[in-house]
Design a protein around this motif. Sequence first.
Motif, PDB file in Angstrom:
ATOM      1  N   GLU A   1       0.821  -1.245  -0.138  1.00 45.36           N
ATOM      2  CA  GLU A   1       0.048   0.077  -0.110  1.00 45.36           C
ATOM      3  C   GLU A   1       0.771   1.324   0.029  1.00 45.36           C
ATOM      4  N   LEU A   2       1.857   1.177   0.645  1.00 46.05           N
ATOM      5  CA  LEU A   2       2.856   2.416   0.803  1.00 46.05           C
ATOM      6  C   LEU A   2       3.449   2.528  -0.368  1.00 46.05           C
ATOM      7  N   LEU A   3       3.969   1.480  -1.297  1.00 48.57           N
ATOM      8  CA  LEU A   3       4.401   1.802  -2.578  1.00 48.57           C
ATOM      9  C   LEU A   3       3.553   2.127  -3.556  1.00 48.57           C
ATOM     10  N   LEU A   4       2.222   1.638  -3.473  1.00 45.97           N
ATOM     11  CA  LEU A   4       1.280   2.121  -4.505  1.00 45.97           C
ATOM     12  C   LEU A   4       1.070   3.651  -4.195  1.00 45.97           C
ATOM     13  N   ASP A   5       0.783   4.104  -3.005  1.00 42.46           N
ATOM     14  CA  ASP A   5       0.671   5.301  -2.721  1.00 42.46           C
ATOM     15  C   ASP A   5       1.726   6.266  -3.162  1.00 42.46           C
ATOM     16  N   ARG A   6       3.051   5.941  -2.968  1.00 48.65           N
ATOM     17  CA  ARG A   6       4.222   6.799  -3.437  1.00 48.65           C
ATOM     18  C   ARG A   6       4.170   6.821  -5.044  1.00 48.65           C
TER      19      ARG A   6
END
Length: 92
Positions: free
Chosen positions: A70-75
């Motif tokens: 989720e963090l990577l997709l947000d970034r």
Amino acid sequence: LRMELIHQLSMEPRTMRELVEATGQPSARIRKHMAVLRQYGLVLMAQRGSEACYTLASPRVHEAYRAIRELLLDRLARYGALASVEEAASTQ
């Protein structure tokens, strides 16, 4: 590839053959990555008949995977939006 392997194992335990089929990667490459995941205690291996079967060592591995994903997709979404703004500014 390690994130993909953890994703595959979060659905169900898998044999090496199943991981090769699911990822499209050669077994030698998967074997190296699985060795690292086992070394760090994220994945367990057991025999299923004549084949090695891999599973996540704990449900917490899947939880950590989901949080990182989720963090990577947000970034990526943020960088994509930033790239769009920069592109629009450069065309003015």
